[in-house]
Design an enzyme around this catalytic site. Structure first.
Site, PDB file in Angstrom:
ATOM      1  N   GLU A 176       0.799  -1.229   0.000  1.00  0.00           N
ATOM      2  CA  GLU A 176       0.000   0.000   0.000  1.00  0.00           C
ATOM      3  C   GLU A 176       0.833   1.281   0.000  1.00  0.00           C
ATOM      4  OE1 GLU A 176      -2.950  -0.154   3.067  1.00  0.00           O
ATOM      5  OE2 GLU A 176      -3.933  -1.902   2.196  1.00  0.00           O
ATOM      6  N   GLU A 356      -5.512  -8.689   0.738  1.00  0.00           N
ATOM      7  CA  GLU A 356      -6.177  -8.359   2.007  1.00  0.00           C
ATOM      8  C   GLU A 356      -7.637  -8.106   1.740  1.00  0.00           C
ATOM      9  OE1 GLU A 356      -4.604  -5.091   4.325  1.00  0.00           O
ATOM     10  OE2 GLU A 356      -2.562  -5.798   4.011  1.00  0.00           O
TER      11      GLU A 356
HETATM   12  C1  GCO Z   1      -3.468  -2.364   5.111  1.00  0.00           C
HETATM   13  C2  GCO Z   1      -2.985  -2.685   6.160  1.00  0.00           C
HETATM   14  C3  GCO Z   1      -3.468  -3.464   7.272  1.00  0.00           C
HETATM   15  C4  GCO Z   1      -4.658  -2.902   7.977  1.00  0.00           C
HETATM   16  C5  GCO Z   1      -5.922  -3.282   7.271  1.00  0.00           C
HETATM   17  C6  GCO Z   1      -7.150  -2.797   7.945  1.00  0.00           C
HETATM   18  O1  GCO Z   1      -2.612  -2.992   4.344  1.00  0.00           O
HETATM   19  O2  GCO Z   1      -4.209  -1.452   4.997  1.00  0.00           O
HETATM   20  O3  GCO Z   1      -2.147  -3.533   5.508  1.00  0.00           O
HETATM   21  O4  GCO Z   1      -2.312  -3.400   8.010  1.00  0.00           O
HETATM   22  O5  GCO Z   1      -4.669  -3.398   9.254  1.00  0.00           O
HETATM   23  O6  GCO Z   1      -5.909  -2.762   5.999  1.00  0.00           O
HETATM   24  O7  GCO Z   1      -7.175  -1.412   7.989  1.00  0.00           O
END
Ligand code: GCO
Length: 460
Positions: A176, A356
């Site tokens: 990200e 994710e």
């Molecule tokens: C993300 C983050 C996670 C967060 C999840 C929830 O990559 O945004 O990798 O660490 O915990 O997205 O907000």
């Protein structure tokens, strides 16, 4: 239950090919704890948490889920779910405390054991290099805004590949980059807490450049892991059909999606966003854009919700009619199909993973059970949305739930729970929530289908 009910595990599993990779995901800072043990250096998140008022519950990552010590039983938990893959991140300051300079053998040993432990349990390791915990020493020299950090990252990538590349199937450079750039350096609600648009854009450029140069160096070194990057993406929709809202949505789509996808797949930043940024656009050197477009083996997509924008800021998601998670994010699974189809249509994407996806909900823990019907439904609906993308011809290779465990949710601290496994932070006891039980049953169905197909393929 109707056959199309996403909670029906047997119907849901039918949409996926046998080689589809199912997993769960975590990141180092959010679960490991042991923030100053065995020679680990400080990261920008260790420092950020010490600033008053920036973390909702005033917490930090010093203990987190104690995964640094509890990893063997956590790996048992992962294996017991029946997943194919575990996506985790390496803490850069644990393995190279100053960012550059000496490596920390004890830190490297930890990831060696973790990777071996996964393989012993039949789980494929998916490694992420940068899940935001930059060594503080590099921040002191300017962090991601400073071009030297690009070269330190390439060294770090090569060092980790040398150590683990013979055993990890997949290496992700950055998780990200939009979050690191914009939340870390524009709004400043995440570490390192900088508030400056030009710095944020320079950071995004250095992240993309370091990604491209790392890929080049890893391939030259003969690294056999699959190489890629993970982006947080959403469809960006205008609140109304007014020209103002549409123009705003197009710009936000440019800043969130095209700013990253265009250089990765088209070798250029989007012209409309460059024009909007004006003097805030990043400084580049000759060859940067070509380096950033290094071929990818996979693209990771983190998806949680859609974005809706209105030029006057009047959009109110509470009135949209969609269920909201505990993060106040709309539950909008159709947006995942829409997004994946669009990526496939607009870019020459390699196989894609949902790296994710999951939801924070207010869980009730009673007598050793957590009946998280809302999270179970969320996950089932999003898996169905991936199945629909596959049906429409999108090259999907895998899906990973965020997250294995309840953990440190950045600026929200421990108040928001994303885990399919409940963590009691006082005792560190882990308890499978109903969502984990559902996922395990779903994976058993997938495995049974694979077994049948393997037998059929063998002519049995
Ligand atoms: C993300 C983050 C996670 C967060 C999840 C929830 O990559 O945004 O990798 O660490 O915990 O997205 O907000």
């Amino acid at each position: 239950m109707t056959p199309s009910d996403p909670l029906d595990t047997s119907a849901a599993s039918a949409a996926f090919p046998d080689d589809f990779v199912w997993g769960v995901a975590t990141s180092a800072f959010q679960i490991e704890g042991a923030s100053a043990e065995d020679g680990k250096g400080a990261s920008i998140w260790d420092d950020f948490c010490r600033q008053p008022g920036v973390i909702a519950d005033g917490s930090d990552g010093r203990t987190a889920c104690e995964h640094y010590h509890r990893w063997p039983s956590d790996l048992d938990l992962i294996a017991n779910l029946g997943v194919d893959a575990y996506r985790f991140s390496v803490s850069w300051p644990r393995v190279r405390p100053g960012g550059g300079g000496a490596w920390n053998e004890k830190g490297l040993d930890f990831y060696d054991r973790l990777v071996d432990g996964l393989l012993q349990r039949g789980v494929t390791p998916y490694l992420t290099l940068n899940h935001w915990d930059l060594p503080s020493e590099l921040q002191a020299q300017g962090g991601w805004a400073h071009r030297d950090t690009v070269h330190r990252f390439v060294e770090y990538a090569c060092g980790m590949a040398e150590r683990l590349g013979d055993r990890v199937a997949s290496i992700t450079t950055h998780n990200e980059p939009w979050v690191v750039a914009m939340l870390g350096h524009d709004s400043g609600i995440f570490a390192p807490g900088v508030r400056d648009r030009a710095t944020a854009m320079q950071v995004s450029h250095h992240l993309l450049l370091s990604h491209g140069l790392a890929l080049q160096a890893l391939r030259q070194s003969g690294c056999r892991s699959q190489l890629g990057i993970v982006l947080n993406l959403s469809p960006v929709q205008p609140a109304t059909s007014s020209p103002e809202d549409q123009a705003r949505a197009r710009l936000e789509d440019g800043l969130l999606l095209r700013w990253y996808m265009d250089p990765l797949f088209k070798g250029a930043y989007p012209a409309d966003v460059l024009a909007f940024l004006g003097a805030d656009a990043p400084r580049m050197e000759a060859g940067d854009l070509a380096a950033m477009a290094a071929p990818l083996d996979f693209l990771g997509v983190n998806y949680y919700t859609r974005a809706v924008v209105s030029a006057d800021g009047s959009w109110d998601k509470r009135r949209s009619g969609f269920e909201l998670t505990d993060m106040d994010w709309e539950v909008y699974p159709q947006g995942l199909t829409e997004l994946l189809v669009r990526l496939h249509h607009d870019y020459p994407v390699p196989p894609m993973f949902v790296t994710e996806n999951g939801g924070a909900f207010k869980d009730g823990y009673t007598d050793g059970r957590v009946h998280d019907a809302d999270r179970t439904r969320y996950i089932a609906q999003h898996i169905a949305a991936v199945g629909e993308a596959l049906r429409q011809g999108v090259p999907m290779a895998g899906y990973m739930v965020w997250s294995l465990l309840d953990n440190f949710e950045w600026a929200s601290g421990y108040e928001k729970r994303f885990g399919i496994v409940h963590v009691d932070y006082a005792t560190q006891q882990r308890t499978l929530k109903d969502s984990a039980r559902w996922y395990r049953e779903f994976l058993q169905r997938c495995q049974a289908a694979r077994d049948v197909n393997a037998l059929a393929g063998a002519g049995v």
